[in-house]
Design a protein around this motif. Structure first.
Motif, mmCIF file in Angstrom:
data_model
loop_
_atom_site.group_PDB
_atom_site.id
_atom_site.type_symbol
_atom_site.label_atom_id
_atom_site.label_comp_id
_atom_site.label_asym_id
_atom_site.label_seq_id
_atom_site.Cartn_x
_atom_site.Cartn_y
_atom_site.Cartn_z
ATOM 1 N N UNK A 290 -71.270 24.497 34.607
ATOM 2 C CA UNK A 290 -70.699 25.188 35.768
ATOM 3 C C UNK A 290 -69.739 26.289 35.336
ATOM 4 N N UNK A 291 -68.977 26.049 34.277
ATOM 5 C CA UNK A 291 -67.932 26.991 33.872
ATOM 6 C C UNK A 291 -68.487 28.343 33.436
ATOM 7 N N UNK A 292 -69.732 28.388 32.961
ATOM 8 C CA UNK A 292 -70.293 29.653 32.486
ATOM 9 C C UNK A 292 -70.978 30.441 33.598
ATOM 10 N N UNK A 293 -71.030 29.893 34.812
ATOM 11 C CA UNK A 293 -71.620 30.626 35.933
ATOM 12 C C UNK A 293 -70.728 31.816 36.283
ATOM 13 N N UNK A 294 -71.346 32.943 36.500
ATOM 14 C CA UNK A 294 -70.586 34.152 36.799
ATOM 15 C C UNK A 294 -69.709 33.947 38.037
ATOM 16 N N UNK A 295 -68.481 34.425 37.949
ATOM 17 C CA UNK A 295 -67.496 34.397 39.033
ATOM 18 C C UNK A 295 -66.857 33.029 39.241
ATOM 19 N N UNK A 296 -67.208 32.006 38.455
ATOM 20 C CA UNK A 296 -66.503 30.732 38.540
ATOM 21 C C UNK A 296 -65.171 30.865 37.815
ATOM 22 N N UNK A 297 -64.086 30.567 38.512
ATOM 23 C CA UNK A 297 -62.748 30.675 37.928
ATOM 24 C C UNK A 297 -62.086 29.325 37.699
ATOM 25 N N UNK A 298 -62.609 28.277 38.288
ATOM 26 C CA UNK A 298 -62.032 26.944 38.133
ATOM 27 C C UNK A 298 -63.149 25.907 38.139
ATOM 28 N N UNK A 299 -63.094 24.997 37.203
ATOM 29 C CA UNK A 299 -64.017 23.855 37.173
ATOM 30 C C UNK A 299 -63.245 22.685 36.583
ATOM 31 N N UNK A 300 -62.732 21.823 37.432
ATOM 32 C CA UNK A 300 -61.832 20.747 37.010
ATOM 33 C C UNK A 300 -62.433 19.394 37.373
ATOM 34 N N UNK A 301 -62.473 18.505 36.403
ATOM 35 C CA UNK A 301 -62.948 17.136 36.621
ATOM 36 C C UNK A 301 -61.762 16.188 36.473
ATOM 37 N N UNK A 302 -61.560 15.361 37.485
ATOM 38 C CA UNK A 302 -60.479 14.372 37.459
ATOM 39 C C UNK A 302 -61.105 12.981 37.582
ATOM 40 N N UNK A 303 -60.986 12.137 36.565
ATOM 41 C CA UNK A 303 -61.657 10.832 36.614
ATOM 42 C C UNK A 303 -61.209 9.922 37.742
ATOM 43 N N UNK A 304 -59.932 10.000 38.140
ATOM 44 C CA UNK A 304 -59.471 9.127 39.225
ATOM 45 C C UNK A 304 -58.577 9.923 40.163
ATOM 46 N N UNK A 305 -59.207 10.611 41.090
ATOM 47 C CA UNK A 305 -58.505 11.547 41.948
ATOM 48 C C UNK A 305 -58.099 10.911 43.272
ATOM 49 N N UNK A 306 -56.885 11.234 43.728
ATOM 50 C CA UNK A 306 -56.452 10.772 45.039
ATOM 51 C C UNK A 306 -57.260 11.465 46.140
ATOM 52 N N UNK A 307 -57.925 12.574 45.792
ATOM 53 C CA UNK A 307 -58.767 13.256 46.767
ATOM 54 C C UNK A 307 -60.086 12.518 47.006
ATOM 55 N N UNK A 308 -60.367 11.546 46.179
ATOM 56 C CA UNK A 308 -61.606 10.778 46.332
ATOM 57 C C UNK A 308 -61.313 9.294 46.228
ATOM 58 N N UNK A 309 -60.204 8.863 46.821
ATOM 59 C CA UNK A 309 -59.820 7.442 46.856
ATOM 60 C C UNK A 309 -59.793 6.819 45.469
ATOM 61 N N UNK A 310 -59.306 7.590 44.504
ATOM 62 C CA UNK A 310 -59.206 7.081 43.143
ATOM 63 C C UNK A 310 -60.490 7.165 42.360
ATOM 64 N N UNK A 311 -61.544 7.750 42.945
ATOM 65 C CA UNK A 311 -62.815 7.899 42.249
ATOM 66 C C UNK A 311 -62.904 9.289 41.610
ATOM 67 N N UNK A 312 -63.885 9.516 40.744
ATOM 68 C CA UNK A 312 -64.011 10.822 40.085
ATOM 69 C C UNK A 312 -64.218 11.961 41.084
ATOM 70 N N UNK A 313 -63.648 13.111 40.747
ATOM 71 C CA UNK A 313 -63.669 14.263 41.641
ATOM 72 C C UNK A 313 -63.842 15.523 40.806
ATOM 73 N N UNK A 314 -64.758 16.398 41.237
ATOM 74 C CA UNK A 314 -65.047 17.639 40.530
ATOM 75 C C UNK A 314 -64.822 18.794 41.497
ATOM 76 N N UNK A 315 -63.910 19.700 41.141
ATOM 77 C CA UNK A 315 -63.567 20.813 42.023
ATOM 78 C C UNK A 315 -63.898 22.133 41.336
ATOM 79 N N UNK A 316 -64.561 23.013 42.081
ATOM 80 C CA UNK A 316 -64.995 24.302 41.557
ATOM 81 C C UNK A 316 -64.496 25.397 42.501
#
Length: 528
Positions: A290-316
């Motif tokens: 994902x990070x090498x896609x043109x115009x992508x400025x953020x690609x963050x993976x959080x293994x235990x995110x509060x945004x997903x009830x403590x489950x893995x979360x990937x934000x682009x």
């Protein structure tokens, strides 16, 4: 990945290619995104390292037992890309420190007499942390990983023999010609022995090897290690997995990986049982893609995110239409390889404003639901089978003499019959999200369309010749099965099968044989 990797060669000099820019001066990767309408605040950062230093004997008691040099930052933060910060160099000892802290002055001078130490100094920690400690600058060029670790051990022995100081000790060095650096912190062990401990057995040696040494990754620009966590900075997304592979070889549990001047980042887990673990290849591969896609400025993976009830979360975040990225994440097989659901959110920032799309990587939802295209032979007066009433699964796999076998099963969970058809309609997905070109050859005699009675199951089988996985072949991670009454395929991850960790060697260009559905009634008739 082999659980017992070969021991790394630590004997070669600590030189190697690397970024020509120091991570101290590299602009924050998210600064470009700040010039457009601001997206929502990404996942709060955790653990920000800081340098440590010692002051007078009057405050030395505060230092006893200090074991944490990275700050746990709770709540929102707009800086989603911070990694171990490298504090600017200061004088060996400020004049006021020399006047007020003669005991510390004497200790620093004793450490500086260790062969291989360039200088020592003290520096304040962040006010919110109140952390201080001694900083030891190693002489460069470093003689090699083993020798560098020996210098650190000798310096620690001097500190340990001191009658007063019991605070943290941080070792730093910058690699000549690359600007890449290491920051390794020791703290007093909690076992009461008076010894110093850090992450791993030989953290200075490991950091030198990882950044430029015996196995030159070449694009690692920063390694920061404390007793609690490890973090690695690389110069480009394609180096994430290489750096992680080397960390595993070193048995170095660095849990946070980030692209220094790019959008990719894996944030270390907050959980005690997972915070000291190298990220899995499948997760880093997803970030790389994902990070090498043109115009992508953020690609963050959080293994235990509060945004997903403590489950893995990937934000682009992408400065363009988010739909192509969301569609890619829907189809890639990385969540199947990881073996757990990963929720994603893609923010698109364009001329017309912001839009966002959410979903599940690989279509693997938290409740295991999938979706399913196509039709099958109908039976008059009998409803077509759909995923609402039929459970699909891959119940088994087998291998013999260069051949592979994979079972497919459909079970009617409703209280009425449904028409399944003569033969399953099947396609495949690979780990990179592509649909491999696999020729499915129907074999076996397909009789009348199979009708599943309530509670009844029907089986089919896929057979293929073993494929070569040399050269980094992209494995197949999911089988897509279409039920007659559905408009979307049902995704069945092959990694859910016991014994299959990453995928199957049914590769692009292969030919497979597909048997017809065989119900319990059909099998009983064959026996008779």
């Amino acid at each position: 990945m082999d659980d017992s990797p070969d021991a790394p060669d630590r004997s070669t000099p600590a030189y190697g290619p690397g970024s020509t820019d120091s991570p101290r001066s590299a602009p924050a990767p998210h600064e470009e995104a700040a010039r457009v309408p601001a997206p929502p605040e990404p996942e709060p950062r955790t653990w920000r390292p800081t340098r440590v230093v010692a002051w007078s004997a009057g405050v030395l008691a505060v230092l006893i037992g200090t074991a944490v040099v990275w700050q746990a930052v709770q709540g929102s933060s707009t800086d989603v890309r911070s990694l171990p910060a490298v504090v600017s160099q200061g004088p060996s000892l400020p004049p006021e420190a020399a006047a007020l802290r003669p005991e510390v002055t004497a200790l620093l001078r004793a450490v500086e007499r260790v062969d291989g130490v360039a200088a020592t100094h003290v520096a304040d920690g962040e006010p919110s942390l109140g952390a201080t400690g001694i900083v030891v600058d190693l002489a460069t060029p470093l003689p090699g990983p083993v020798e560098s670790q020996a210098v650190a051990h000798e310096a620690l022995a001097v500190v340990q023999a001191d009658d007063v100081y019991r605070g943290p000790v941080t070792f730093e060095a910058t690699m000549p010609g690359s600007g890449a650096d290491i920051v390794v912190t020791y703290v007093l062990a909690a076992d009461g022995t008076g010894t110093y401990a850090s992450l791993g057995d030989d953290p200075v040696s490991d950091a030198v090897v990882l950044i430029a040494g015996a196995h030159p990754v070449g694009r690692v620009t920063h390694v920061g290690l404390t007793p609690d966590r490890g973090a690695v900075l690389v110069s480009e997304p394609g180096t994430l997995r290489s750096a992680a592979d080397e960390a595993r070889r070193l048995h170095l549990p660095a849990g946070s990986f980030r692209v220094a001047d790019g959008p990719g980042e894996w944030i270390a887990s907050h959980r005690d049982d997972a915070e000291k673990a190298v990220p899995p290849d499948a997760g880093l591969a997803m970030i790389e893609q994902v990070a090498v896609i043109e115009d992508v400025t953020t690609a963050i993976y959080v293994p235990d995110s509060h945004k997903n009830s403590g489950l893995p979360y990937f934000e682009v975040i992408i400065q363009a239409d988010p739909v192509p990225v969301a569609e890619l994440l829907d189809t890639v097989g990385y969540a199947d390889q990881l073996g757990y659901p990963v929720r994603y959110k893609v923010w698109g920032i364009g001329e017309t404003g912001e839009t966002s799309l959410t979903g599940w990587v690989s279509g693997r939802t938290a409740d295991g639901a999938g979706g399913g295209d196509g039709a099958a032979d109908g039976v008059a007066g009998v409803a077509a089978c759909t995923s609402d009433v039929v459970r699909l699964e891959l119940p088994w796999t087998d291998a013999a003499t260069g051949q592979r076998y994979l079972g497919v099963r459909a079970t009617n969970r409703s209280d009425g019959p449904c028409a399944l058809g003569r033969r399953p309609e099947i396609s495949f997905l690979a780990a990179d999200g592509s649909a491999p070109d696999i020729l499915l050859e129907p074999v076996g005699e397909a009789g009348e369309p199979v009708v599943l009675r309530p509670g009844e199951s029907a089986d089919s089988m896929i057979q293929w010749g073993a494929g070569s996985t040399a050269g980094g072949a992209v494995l197949t991670t999911a089988v897509l099965v279409t039920l007659p009454g559905d408009d979307e395929p049902v995704r069945l991850p092959v990694t859910d099968i016991e014994g299959i960790a990453e995928g199957i060697d049914l590769l692009h260009g292969a030919k497979a044989r597909l048997e017809p559905w065989s119900s319990a009634t059909d099998r009983e008739a064959d026996v008779d």
